[in-house]
Each structure stands twice: as C-alpha cells, then as structure tokens.
Motif scaffolding. Structure first.
Motif, PDB file in Angstrom:
ATOM      1  N   LEU A  30      -6.448   5.711 -34.897  1.00 53.04           N
ATOM      2  CA  LEU A  30      -7.452   5.626 -35.958  1.00 53.04           C
ATOM      3  C   LEU A  30      -8.745   6.322 -35.543  1.00 53.04           C
ATOM      4  O   LEU A  30      -9.388   6.989 -36.363  1.00 53.04           O
ATOM      5  CB  LEU A  30      -7.720   4.173 -36.332  1.00 53.04           C
ATOM      6  CG  LEU A  30      -6.604   3.516 -37.144  1.00 53.04           C
ATOM      7  CD1 LEU A  30      -6.799   2.007 -37.225  1.00 53.04           C
ATOM      8  CD2 LEU A  30      -6.539   4.120 -38.541  1.00 53.04           C
ATOM      9  N   LEU A  31      -9.133   6.183 -34.281  1.00 52.25           N
ATOM     10  CA  LEU A  31     -10.323   6.896 -33.800  1.00 52.25           C
ATOM     11  C   LEU A  31     -10.116   8.409 -33.858  1.00 52.25           C
ATOM     12  O   LEU A  31     -11.032   9.160 -34.222  1.00 52.25           O
ATOM     13  CB  LEU A  31     -10.665   6.483 -32.365  1.00 52.25           C
ATOM     14  CG  LEU A  31     -11.352   5.149 -32.193  1.00 52.25           C
ATOM     15  CD1 LEU A  31     -11.516   4.842 -30.701  1.00 52.25           C
ATOM     16  CD2 LEU A  31     -12.714   5.136 -32.871  1.00 52.25           C
ATOM     17  N   PHE A  32      -8.927   8.857 -33.496  1.00 52.13           N
ATOM     18  CA  PHE A  32      -8.612  10.283 -33.575  1.00 52.13           C
ATOM     19  C   PHE A  32      -8.736  10.770 -35.012  1.00 52.13           C
ATOM     20  O   PHE A  32      -9.342  11.809 -35.280  1.00 52.13           O
ATOM     21  CB  PHE A  32      -7.197  10.531 -33.036  1.00 52.13           C
ATOM     22  CG  PHE A  32      -6.790  11.969 -33.076  1.00 52.13           C
ATOM     23  CD1 PHE A  32      -7.250  12.860 -32.113  1.00 52.13           C
ATOM     24  CD2 PHE A  32      -5.955  12.431 -34.064  1.00 52.13           C
ATOM     25  CE1 PHE A  32      -6.881  14.198 -32.152  1.00 52.13           C
ATOM     26  CE2 PHE A  32      -5.578  13.765 -34.117  1.00 52.13           C
ATOM     27  CZ  PHE A  32      -6.043  14.652 -33.154  1.00 52.13           C
ATOM     28  N   PHE A  33      -8.162  10.017 -35.965  1.00 51.43           N
ATOM     29  CA  PHE A  33      -8.247  10.401 -37.374  1.00 51.43           C
ATOM     30  C   PHE A  33      -9.695  10.379 -37.863  1.00 51.43           C
ATOM     31  O   PHE A  33     -10.118  11.264 -38.604  1.00 51.43           O
ATOM     32  CB  PHE A  33      -7.377   9.500 -38.251  1.00 51.43           C
ATOM     33  CG  PHE A  33      -7.429   9.909 -39.697  1.00 51.43           C
ATOM     34  CD1 PHE A  33      -6.847  11.092 -40.113  1.00 51.43           C
ATOM     35  CD2 PHE A  33      -8.092   9.134 -40.624  1.00 51.43           C
ATOM     36  CE1 PHE A  33      -6.922  11.495 -41.444  1.00 51.43           C
ATOM     37  CE2 PHE A  33      -8.174   9.518 -41.950  1.00 51.43           C
ATOM     38  CZ  PHE A  33      -7.579  10.709 -42.365  1.00 51.43           C
ATOM     39  N   ALA A  34     -10.476   9.387 -37.442  1.00 49.77           N
ATOM     40  CA  ALA A  34     -11.887   9.320 -37.836  1.00 49.77           C
ATOM     41  C   ALA A  34     -12.635  10.548 -37.320  1.00 49.77           C
ATOM     42  O   ALA A  34     -13.455  11.134 -38.036  1.00 49.77           O
ATOM     43  CB  ALA A  34     -12.537   8.044 -37.308  1.00 49.77           C
ATOM     44  N   GLY A  35     -12.362  10.944 -36.086  1.00 48.37           N
ATOM     45  CA  GLY A  35     -12.990  12.139 -35.528  1.00 48.37           C
ATOM     46  C   GLY A  35     -12.596  13.384 -36.294  1.00 48.37           C
ATOM     47  O   GLY A  35     -13.433  14.260 -36.565  1.00 48.37           O
TER      48      GLY A  35
END
Length: 68
Positions: A30-35
């Motif tokens: 999810l952090l990767f997608f947010a970035g």
C-alpha cells in the motif's frame, strides 16, 4: 536469539510471525502504491488527488496504538 529476532515483535502486537509478515507485506504494498500515486499526481495533478493521503491515513489508523 532467533526468538528475539523473529518472534518478539509480532508477539507485542498479538500476531504470529506469519500474520505479521502478511500485515507488513500488505502495508509495504500500500505504501508503494501511495508513492506511485503521489508521483503520478506530481506530473498530472488531476489524477490521484487524494489517493496517497487517503492510503497513509488508513495505514496510520490501522497501526496507531497497535500492541498497547
């Protein structure tokens, strides 16, 4: 030593090693997608206007006061 490295922290948040691995893996994805959404938004402001902040807020809500 092995228990300290692999089991102590998951136990603090009431999870097994594998439960914690799944939680942390999903968190990372999810952090990767947010970035990625934030990067796209930087170049095309009309896209992903609130996506990154919504994901981060949701992750914070899931982890705030965890294990206390």
């Amino acid at each position: 030593m092995i228990a300290k490295i692999f089991l102590e922290h998951p136990a603090k948040v009431d999870e097994s090693y594998f439960e914690h691995a799944l939680f942390a893996g999903r968190f990372a994805a999810l952090l990767f997608f947010a970035g990625f959404a934030a990067l796209v938004h930087a170049f095309i402001p009309a896209l992903f206007e609130k996506t990154a902040s919504r994901i981060v807020a949701g992750l914070y809500a899931k982890t705030h006061n965890r294990g206390q």
